[in-house]
Design an enzyme around this catalytic site. Structure first.
Site, PDB file in Angstrom:
ATOM      1  N   ASP A  86      40.889 -26.427 -35.666  1.00 26.50           N
ATOM      2  CA  ASP A  86      41.262 -25.014 -35.514  1.00 26.50           C
ATOM      3  C   ASP A  86      42.069 -24.528 -36.726  1.00 26.50           C
ATOM      4  O   ASP A  86      42.282 -23.333 -36.892  1.00 26.50           O
ATOM      5  CB  ASP A  86      42.128 -24.830 -34.253  1.00 26.50           C
ATOM      6  CG  ASP A  86      41.332 -24.323 -33.057  1.00 26.50           C
ATOM      7  OD1 ASP A  86      40.241 -23.753 -33.277  1.00 26.50           O
ATOM      8  OD2 ASP A  86      41.804 -24.489 -31.921  1.00 26.50           O
ATOM      9  N   LYS A 106      31.775 -24.188 -26.407  1.00 24.77           N
ATOM     10  CA  LYS A 106      31.986 -25.180 -27.470  1.00 24.77           C
ATOM     11  C   LYS A 106      31.171 -26.438 -27.193  1.00 24.77           C
ATOM     12  O   LYS A 106      30.562 -27.018 -28.096  1.00 24.77           O
ATOM     13  CB  LYS A 106      33.484 -25.503 -27.594  1.00 24.77           C
ATOM     14  CG  LYS A 106      34.234 -24.400 -28.302  1.00 24.77           C
ATOM     15  CD  LYS A 106      35.732 -24.448 -28.135  1.00 24.77           C
ATOM     16  CE  LYS A 106      36.312 -23.157 -28.719  1.00 24.77           C
ATOM     17  NZ  LYS A 106      37.685 -22.878 -28.382  1.00 24.77           N
ATOM     18  N   GLN A 117      42.584 -25.838 -26.259  1.00 28.52           N
ATOM     19  CA  GLN A 117      42.245 -24.444 -25.950  1.00 28.52           C
ATOM     20  C   GLN A 117      43.513 -23.658 -25.596  1.00 28.52           C
ATOM     21  O   GLN A 117      44.284 -24.062 -24.730  1.00 28.52           O
ATOM     22  CB  GLN A 117      41.253 -24.409 -24.772  1.00 28.52           C
ATOM     23  CG  GLN A 117      40.705 -23.035 -24.469  1.00 28.52           C
ATOM     24  CD  GLN A 117      39.870 -22.458 -25.611  1.00 28.52           C
ATOM     25  OE1 GLN A 117      38.993 -23.122 -26.132  1.00 28.52           O
ATOM     26  NE2 GLN A 117      40.152 -21.227 -25.997  1.00 28.52           N
TER      27      GLN A 117
END
Ligand code: NAP
Length: 284
Positions: free
Chosen positions: A119, A52, A96
């Site tokens: 997300d 990322k 994460q």
């Protein structure tokens, strides 16, 4: 032989578009920023976070990592999220997953400001997806939709079968296919006669997490097969679909690696650009 759907090429196009958008924003004095939180030392999570950061650097997005030890308590994590929510230079926040045992992911996700939730896991964003009126889509299903579009696969009126019902892949995937006028069936571990169901699919999406689980006899000839799975078999990355056999039956198919994986990464870049636009008032 099936046509190969090249996720790497489509992802590159999306990242190039995102980079152009970032450049335009920079000219207006807006620099998109992504904060990534990682708790503990899960090796797979470490790889994902590094990727990322690399993607952000390529696209021109500012990124910062917040690495916390595995024994971090929830209050400290929530305080970090709150401080990131309040920062103008951070457009998107991502935690994460999975989190170490004892840390409730749903509490952390719910603490992220919905307009920074790149997300799209926050309950408010999940609800918006249900209503079909959203700003962010979860990266993996959004990436699959792009692949279907790019491969010229028509969805309207087609039988779509999604195997897997997780909150991050299966459920939103099914919702997006339904919103695109597909006739959707969701399968899971309790589904009876799975092969009978999958053999009816014009579009088959496998999001199971079991290496080579989908065999050629489960695929309708000519179907578009999208393999979301990422598994390790004899040390090698492989999908949920037995690719070598499936490509002889399918009409179009994604490989693993080089299919859905790069798309997930690219869609995160797109979501971060969207977040920056929302926060600067360019998008409502
Ligand atoms: P998950 O939360 O473990 O969900 C797996 C789903 O598969 C569950 O709904 C489960 O059913 C179903 N399932 C398991 N065994 C089955 C069986 N024998 N028959 C039918 N269904 C079965 O996994 P996930 O997070 O959705 O991820 C799925 C896969 O995609 C994993 O390999 C993951 O690594 C990969 N992934 C890839 C990307 C990418 O960017 N390429 C992104 C995210 C995930 P139940 O609900 O009944 O348990």
């Amino acid at each position: 032989m099936a046509r190969l759907i090249d996720g790497k090429a489509v992802a590159l196009r999306i990242k190039t578009q995102a980079a152009a958008e970032v450049e335009k924003l920079r000219q207006r004095g807006i620099i998109p920023g992504l904060a990534v939180i990682i708790v503990g030392d899960d090796p797979a999570s470490r790889v994902y976070v590094n990727n990322k950061k690399k993607d952000c650097a390529e696209v021109g997005i500012y990124s910062e990592e917040h690495a916390l030890p595995a024994d971090t308590d929830l209050n400290r994590l929530l305080a970090l999220v709150e401080s990131l929510n309040n920062r103008d230079d951070i457009s998107g926040i991502l935690c994460q997953l999975p989190l170490p045992k004892g840390l409730a992911a749903d509490e952390v996700i719910s603490a992220i400001a919905p307009n920074k939730d790149v997300d799209a896991f926050h309950p408010s964003n999940v609800g918006k997806i249900m209503l079909g009126d959203y700003q962010f889509l979860p990266c993996t299903p959004a990436g699959v939709m792009e692949l279907l579009k790019e491969s010229g696969t028509e969805i309207a009126g087609k039988d779509c079968v999604v195997i897997g019902r997780s909150n991050i892949v299966g459920k939103p995937m099914a919702m997006l296919l339904m919103q695109a006028d597909g006739t959707v069936t969701i399968c899971h571990s309790k589904t009876k006669s799975l092969a009978e169901v999958t053999r009816r699919a014009d579009i088959l999406i496998a999001a199971i997490g079991r290496a080579k689980f989908i065999t050629a006899d489960m695929i309708k000839p000519g179907a578009t097969v999208i393999d979301v799975g990422m598994n390790r078999l004899d040390g090698k990355l492989c999908g949920d679909v037995d690719f070598e056999a499936a490509e002889k039956v399918a009409g179009a198919i994604t490989p693993v690696p080089g299919g859905v994986g790069p798309m997930t990464r690219a869609m995160l870049m797109q979501n971060t650009v969207t977040a920056a636009k929302i926060q600067s008032g360019i998008l409502k």
